[in-house]
Design a protein around this motif. Structure first.
Motif, PDB file in Angstrom:
ATOM      1  N   SER A  21       0.840  -1.192   0.000  1.00 44.84           N
ATOM      2  CA  SER A  21       0.000   0.000   0.000  1.00 44.84           C
ATOM      3  C   SER A  21       0.877   1.245   0.000  1.00 44.84           C
ATOM      4  O   SER A  21       0.645   2.209  -0.733  1.00 44.84           O
ATOM      5  CB  SER A  21      -0.896   0.000   1.238  1.00 44.84           C
ATOM      6  OG  SER A  21      -1.387   1.284   1.478  1.00 44.84           O
ATOM      7  N   ALA A  22       1.915   1.202   0.837  1.00 42.15           N
ATOM      8  CA  ALA A  22       2.763   2.389   0.966  1.00 42.15           C
ATOM      9  C   ALA A  22       3.593   2.632  -0.298  1.00 42.15           C
ATOM     10  O   ALA A  22       3.643   3.747  -0.824  1.00 42.15           O
ATOM     11  CB  ALA A  22       3.677   2.224   2.175  1.00 42.15           C
ATOM     12  N   GLY A  24       4.362   2.954  -3.921  1.00 42.79           N
ATOM     13  CA  GLY A  24       3.539   3.105  -5.119  1.00 42.79           C
ATOM     14  C   GLY A  24       4.014   4.280  -5.942  1.00 42.79           C
ATOM     15  O   GLY A  24       5.175   4.683  -5.874  1.00 42.79           O
ATOM     16  N   LEU A  25       3.065   4.845  -6.682  1.00 38.48           N
ATOM     17  CA  LEU A  25       3.408   6.012  -7.496  1.00 38.48           C
ATOM     18  C   LEU A  25       3.940   7.124  -6.593  1.00 38.48           C
ATOM     19  O   LEU A  25       4.705   7.974  -7.029  1.00 38.48           O
ATOM     20  CB  LEU A  25       2.169   6.507  -8.223  1.00 38.48           C
ATOM     21  CG  LEU A  25       1.581   5.546  -9.262  1.00 38.48           C
ATOM     22  CD1 LEU A  25       0.290   6.117  -9.827  1.00 38.48           C
ATOM     23  CD2 LEU A  25       2.581   5.305 -10.370  1.00 38.48           C
ATOM     24  N   GLY A  26       3.509   7.099  -5.330  1.00 38.88           N
ATOM     25  CA  GLY A  26       3.987   8.097  -4.367  1.00 38.88           C
ATOM     26  C   GLY A  26       5.496   8.084  -4.263  1.00 38.88           C
ATOM     27  O   GLY A  26       6.127   9.126  -4.124  1.00 38.88           O
ATOM     28  N   ASN A  27       6.089   6.904  -4.342  1.00 44.36           N
ATOM     29  CA  ASN A  27       7.547   6.804  -4.224  1.00 44.36           C
ATOM     30  C   ASN A  27       8.239   7.054  -5.553  1.00 44.36           C
ATOM     31  O   ASN A  27       9.250   7.734  -5.625  1.00 44.36           O
ATOM     32  CB  ASN A  27       7.952   5.399  -3.786  1.00 44.36           C
ATOM     33  CG  ASN A  27       7.258   4.970  -2.522  1.00 44.36           C
ATOM     34  OD1 ASN A  27       6.032   4.917  -2.486  1.00 44.36           O
ATOM     35  ND2 ASN A  27       8.015   4.694  -1.497  1.00 44.36           N
ATOM     36  N   TYR A 104      -5.059   9.222  -8.605  1.00 45.97           N
ATOM     37  CA  TYR A 104      -3.990   8.225  -8.692  1.00 45.97           C
ATOM     38  C   TYR A 104      -4.165   7.351  -9.932  1.00 45.97           C
ATOM     39  O   TYR A 104      -3.204   7.025 -10.628  1.00 45.97           O
ATOM     40  CB  TYR A 104      -4.096   7.357  -7.441  1.00 45.97           C
ATOM     41  CG  TYR A 104      -2.863   6.601  -7.038  1.00 45.97           C
ATOM     42  CD1 TYR A 104      -1.879   7.216  -6.278  1.00 45.97           C
ATOM     43  CD2 TYR A 104      -2.701   5.267  -7.360  1.00 45.97           C
ATOM     44  CE1 TYR A 104      -0.759   6.515  -5.857  1.00 45.97           C
ATOM     45  CE2 TYR A 104      -1.587   4.563  -6.948  1.00 45.97           C
ATOM     46  CZ  TYR A 104      -0.621   5.192  -6.189  1.00 45.97           C
ATOM     47  OH  TYR A 104       0.483   4.500  -5.779  1.00 45.97           O
ATOM     48  N   PHE A 223       1.474  10.988   2.301  1.00 43.97           N
ATOM     49  CA  PHE A 223       0.992  10.323   1.088  1.00 43.97           C
ATOM     50  C   PHE A 223       1.757   9.029   0.859  1.00 43.97           C
ATOM     51  O   PHE A 223       1.185   7.973   0.607  1.00 43.97           O
ATOM     52  CB  PHE A 223       1.159  11.256  -0.116  1.00 43.97           C
ATOM     53  CG  PHE A 223       0.556  10.706  -1.374  1.00 43.97           C
ATOM     54  CD1 PHE A 223      -0.789  10.884  -1.652  1.00 43.97           C
ATOM     55  CD2 PHE A 223       1.330   9.993  -2.278  1.00 43.97           C
ATOM     56  CE1 PHE A 223      -1.355  10.355  -2.798  1.00 43.97           C
ATOM     57  CE2 PHE A 223       0.773   9.465  -3.434  1.00 43.97           C
ATOM     58  CZ  PHE A 223      -0.573   9.655  -3.687  1.00 43.97           C
ATOM     59  N   SER A 224       3.063   9.126   0.956  1.00 40.58           N
ATOM     60  CA  SER A 224       3.887   7.976   0.619  1.00 40.58           C
ATOM     61  C   SER A 224       3.652   6.813   1.572  1.00 40.58           C
ATOM     62  O   SER A 224       3.719   5.653   1.176  1.00 40.58           O
ATOM     63  CB  SER A 224       5.359   8.381   0.629  1.00 40.58           C
ATOM     64  OG  SER A 224       6.137   7.327   0.153  1.00 40.58           O
ATOM     65  N   SER A 226       0.860   6.199   3.112  1.00 40.90           N
ATOM     66  CA  SER A 226      -0.584   5.869   3.122  1.00 40.90           C
ATOM     67  C   SER A 226      -1.227   6.133   4.472  1.00 40.90           C
ATOM     68  O   SER A 226      -2.140   5.419   4.866  1.00 40.90           O
ATOM     69  CB  SER A 226      -0.831   4.393   2.807  1.00 40.90           C
ATOM     70  OG  SER A 226      -0.160   3.971   1.683  1.00 40.90           O
ATOM     71  N   SER A 325      -5.374  -0.766  -1.948  1.00 39.94           N
ATOM     72  CA  SER A 325      -5.559  -0.391  -0.546  1.00 39.94           C
ATOM     73  C   SER A 325      -6.461   0.840  -0.422  1.00 39.94           C
ATOM     74  O   SER A 325      -7.219   0.979   0.528  1.00 39.94           O
ATOM     75  CB  SER A 325      -4.212  -0.151   0.133  1.00 39.94           C
ATOM     76  OG  SER A 325      -3.626   1.043  -0.305  1.00 39.94           O
ATOM     77  N   MET A 326      -6.372   1.759  -1.396  1.00 40.98           N
ATOM     78  CA  MET A 326      -7.267   2.923  -1.348  1.00 40.98           C
ATOM     79  C   MET A 326      -8.705   2.484  -1.577  1.00 40.98           C
ATOM     80  O   MET A 326      -9.637   2.967  -0.955  1.00 40.98           O
ATOM     81  CB  MET A 326      -6.931   3.892  -2.485  1.00 40.98           C
ATOM     82  CG  MET A 326      -5.570   4.449  -2.412  1.00 40.98           C
ATOM     83  SD  MET A 326      -5.238   5.268  -3.978  1.00 40.98           S
ATOM     84  CE  MET A 326      -3.486   5.327  -3.896  1.00 40.98           C
ATOM     85  N   MET A 390      -4.849  14.193   4.731  1.00 37.07           N
ATOM     86  CA  MET A 390      -3.997  13.176   5.361  1.00 37.07           C
ATOM     87  C   MET A 390      -3.341  13.706   6.636  1.00 37.07           C
ATOM     88  O   MET A 390      -3.451  13.075   7.686  1.00 37.07           O
ATOM     89  CB  MET A 390      -2.977  12.639   4.362  1.00 37.07           C
ATOM     90  CG  MET A 390      -3.648  11.895   3.224  1.00 37.07           C
ATOM     91  SD  MET A 390      -2.479  11.239   2.053  1.00 37.07           S
ATOM     92  CE  MET A 390      -2.764   9.519   2.290  1.00 37.07           C
TER      93      MET A 390
HETATM   94  N1  PHE Z   1       1.238   5.414  -0.408  1.00 38.91           N
HETATM   95  C1  PHE Z   1       0.790   5.271  -1.739  1.00 38.91           C
HETATM   96  C2  PHE Z   1       1.931   5.606  -2.691  1.00 38.91           C
HETATM   97  O1  PHE Z   1       2.982   5.945  -2.277  1.00 38.91           O
HETATM   98  C3  PHE Z   1      -0.403   6.116  -2.033  1.00 38.91           C
HETATM   99  C4  PHE Z   1      -1.532   5.913  -1.090  1.00 38.91           C
HETATM  100  C5  PHE Z   1      -2.119   7.009  -0.477  1.00 38.91           C
HETATM  101  C6  PHE Z   1      -2.055   4.645  -0.834  1.00 38.91           C
HETATM  102  C7  PHE Z   1      -3.165   6.838   0.401  1.00 38.91           C
HETATM  103  C8  PHE Z   1      -3.132   4.485   0.042  1.00 38.91           C
HETATM  104  C9  PHE Z   1      -3.672   5.590   0.658  1.00 38.91           C
HETATM  105  O2  PHE Z   1       1.782   5.530  -3.858  1.00 38.91           O
END
Ligand code: PHE
Length: 454
Positions: A21-22, A24-27, A104, A223-224, A226, A325-326, A390
């Protein structure tokens, strides 16, 4: 017949699903974009401090609330604090879940398209990749098609449920993802001219730190990881009694941070090597990398194609383990609150996200001029969730665990009912009760009042 709520079957499943979950595109997309826009190493340093001191305590708090209540994020507060307005924290989480998934999925849709493009070899050869990217995102329906495809993939996995959908997929994909990342780092740091990118990443220039940079770093940390919108409350409601909450949270933070930093090492050396501006914005990953693969493998195009496929596939997989996870935040809530089947709940969430996602996608093209508070839908949803809901949700969760829940219950969760001691328990609780809520509030005030100017 009442459906079972579901649970994660193994310890590894718990960590990998949460890390899935953590990570993802965030990273891999948002972190380099934000780092580029906010000046590099100093931003990263502040980000790391926020991960450790703010996001980690929030994550532990989410785990406590989720496992103790064994319910979706709204029901959790209703169960643990009946008759009080705390459930609003959960409602904000569910609404944010929709917003995050919508914008996302747009980027994930681009990723899906770029995966196809690299498989067909359309990204090899010399092109103006900035132009290719612009043409694609402003196209009236092509990005929509990929958005739909991505949401459909997410939908199918979530509909399969916790163990055979979410856990199984995360367990397979996370190791593969780490392997591809390391391969790409090696390729990137050996590019000619990579040194300048490394300096950008490693040498902080504190003159560039403004309230906006600090605010963005906090948004990125939440965000990253989650955290703040009940995603991990929902996941931890599927944890079993043996799961150690603090060490799981630390593992997730560690994996997530490592991937973000490695993604920086993939992107920035190549950005400087190719001569693109590091603050190019959301297109950064889609413009620089195809260039890189082409330049690096001028004499062996097929190898460039392979790297390109690997990279976009990696981005896609990372996006899927996060998007499920979202999706699950709202699916779990709708299923349990309205007593509908998982299948139906999944459809309701997917349908809403299609509508919101289409708005976000069109905000790059035909709806470019539709602005709310000066932002298009995409930017607005990103801003509202990462920088607003968040961190605010983070304050709510910390205050709930620190001040509202019974101390005994919190300790029981953290120590697995006295089975082991909790190292630094006092420090952790101090952070949850005072430091995290106070610091988040301060960063907000700092940004709102614009102290120091930005
Ligand atoms: N953490 C995820 C990412 O880095 C994004 C995310 C945000 C997932 C909120 C779940 C809830 O891409």
């Amino acid at each position: 017949m009442k459906e079972d709520r579901g649970h994660f079957a193994s310890k590894l499943g718990v960590v990998l699903a949460s890390a899935g979950s953590a990570v993802g595109l965030g990273n891999i997309w948002r972190f380099p974009t934000e780092t580029g826009k906010n000046g590099g190493a100093a931003f990263i340093l502040i980000y790391l401090i926020f991960v450790l001191f703010l996001a980690l305590p929030v994550m532990v708090s989410e785990f406590v609330v989720g496992r103790h209540s064994r319910a979706n994020t709204v029901e959790a507060y209703r169960k643990l604090a009946p008759g009080t307005p705390w459930f609003v924290v959960g409602i904000i989480g569910v609404l944010s879940g929709f917003l995050v998934l919508s914008f996302y999925s747009v980027v994930a849709g681009w990723t899906l398209d770029y995966t196809f493009l690299s498989i067909t070899g359309a990204l090899s050869g010399s092109h103006d990749f900035g132009e290719v990217f612009n043409c694609f995102v402003t196209h009236p329906y092509r990005p929509l098609l990929f958005l739909l495809m991505f949401l459909f993939i997410t939908h199918v996995i979530v509909a399969r449920g916790v163990e055979s959908g979410i856990e199984k997929f995360s367990k397979m994909m996370m190791p593969l993802l780490l392997f591809i990342i390391i391969l790409l780092v090696v390729l990137s740091v050996t590019m000619p001219g990579a040194g300048e990118g490394l300096t950008f990443l490693l040498q902080p220039d504190f003159g560039k730190v403004t309230p906006k940079v600090v605010f963005s770093a906090m948004g990125q940390a939440f965000f990253s990881l989650s955290v703040g919108i009940g995603c991990l409350v929902t996941y931890s409601s599927y944890f079993n009694k043996q799961t150690r909450l603090v060490s799981s949270a630390m593992n997730v933070c560690l994996i997530d941070t490592m991937v973000a930093i490695l993604a920086g090492f993939i992107i920035f050396p190549t950005v400087f090597s190719v001569g693109v501006q590091p603050d190019a914005g959301p297109g950064l990953v889609f413009v620089t990398l195809p260039n890189v693969f082409n330049m690096a493998f001028k004499d062996a195009m097929w190898l460039g194609d392979i790297f390109s496929i690997l990279f976009y596939l990696l981005l896609l997989l990372a996006a899927i383990t996060s998007s499920i996870s979202m999706h699950e935040i709202s699916t779990a809530y709708i299923r349990e609150h309205f007593h509908v089947s998982r299948r139906r709940a999944t459809w309701i969430v997917t349908a809403c996200c299609i509508v919101l996602g289409v708005c976000c996608s069109l905000s790059f093209g035909p709806w470019r001029d539709v602005l709310i508070f000066g932002m298009g839908f995409f930017d607005l949803f990103d801003f509202l969730t990462a920088k607003f809901f968040m961190p605010l949700g983070g304050i709510g969760i910390c205050l709930f665990v620190g001040w509202k829940m019974k101390k005994r219950d919190v300790y029981d969760e953290l120590s697995n009912w006295g089975l082991h001691s909790v190292p630094l328990y006092g420090v952790l609780m101090f952070f949850i009760r005072f430091v995290a809520p106070a610091c988040i509030t301060l960063v907000f005030l700092n940004e709102l009042l614009g102290i120091g100017g930005s």
